[in-house]
Design a protein around this motif. Sequence first.
Motif, mmCIF file in Angstrom:
data_model
loop_
_atom_site.group_PDB
_atom_site.id
_atom_site.type_symbol
_atom_site.label_atom_id
_atom_site.label_comp_id
_atom_site.label_asym_id
_atom_site.label_seq_id
_atom_site.Cartn_x
_atom_site.Cartn_y
_atom_site.Cartn_z
ATOM 1 N N UNK A 154 0.860 -1.186 0.000
ATOM 2 C CA UNK A 154 0.000 0.000 0.000
ATOM 3 C C UNK A 154 0.897 1.237 0.000
ATOM 4 N N UNK A 155 0.421 2.358 -0.555
ATOM 5 C CA UNK A 155 -0.924 2.627 -1.077
ATOM 6 C C UNK A 155 -1.075 2.131 -2.511
ATOM 7 N N UNK A 156 -2.313 2.068 -2.953
ATOM 8 C CA UNK A 156 -2.592 1.569 -4.295
ATOM 9 C C UNK A 156 -2.025 2.484 -5.374
ATOM 10 N N UNK A 157 -1.993 3.797 -5.121
ATOM 11 C CA UNK A 157 -1.472 4.738 -6.113
ATOM 12 C C UNK A 157 0.010 4.479 -6.386
ATOM 13 N N UNK A 158 0.777 4.133 -5.362
ATOM 14 C CA UNK A 158 2.188 3.812 -5.561
ATOM 15 C C UNK A 158 2.331 2.495 -6.308
#
Length: 333
Positions: free
Chosen positions: A304-308
């Motif tokens: 996590x995070x999903x954006x990374x």
Amino acid sequence: MSTARAERLVNLVLCLMSTRQFLPAERIRATVPGYAEAPNDDAFFRMFERDKSELRELGVPLETGRTSVFDAADGYRIARADYELGEIALDPDEATAVALAGNLWDSPELAGAAHGALVKLRAAGVEVADSPAAAVRPGAQAGEPALAPLLSACRDGKVVTFEHRRGPADPPAQRTVEPWGVVSFRGRWYLVGHDRDRDDVRCFRLSRIRGAVRTTGRPGAVTVPDDVDLRALVRESAGPPPVTGTARVWVAQDRAAGLRRIGREQGPREHGGRAGVEVEFDVRDRGVLARWLAGHGPDVAVLEPESLRDAVRALWAAAAGVPVETLPVETRS
């Protein structure tokens, strides 16, 4: 001052330092190169008077007197004890610092002066350390073309103009700056000063200056504020961005040691049947962190995070030249 006159003054100083007696003007005329060119006595004495005045203005302790009562005219000499530097003694750490400073100035414009200073110190009997610590060059190199003219402008208090790129991909823009000082920070050189175009204090990385640095206006036109902290300004401008979040990443066992050093290990964890460790990172720049992680391929996985996670997958897909959707499932988790 012309070259011929400068050479004559140097020869005069050497001559007067080499004797304990007071040398009369006629003997100086016959001994010092340059005075023989005087067409007559009056021209010589005018030349000699100007040279004496020049030496005294430069701080050379020129003495006038007679060696004995039989001398018909005054003579001249320079007492070594009054002219030479006193004894210089450096502690080991000071000697190392001097050697490091000499190593720092490695640009063609400054290398000669730095080398000459070290030679003079050694010739005077000062031990300038050649220790292993002194052999390690400082991170900031003096090879930036803009360094010498900017240092000169800071010393003279003159306004400078130059073209500067805000970022590697940005076009150069003209800047007019009142220079306050040049600072080394994390291996790079920065100019700190008042940007007249923005009417604000700004820091400029020297490696992003394009073309020549030009000075404008009269010397002494720039006034540096008394309470300014140049390093603090550079640290605030060029330091790391603030932390915007945290990321949890799985790292395979005995792999990516560099990543583990800059993160915080949270304990052992398996991923996809492989042993490893969970590491927590501060997120300052998501793009930079994504590139660090993507370079380790299957030895890392973003939890996590999903954006990374999406940013890392996009880098892998771009490197492979395929759409993200075609990546194996294990690379997408």
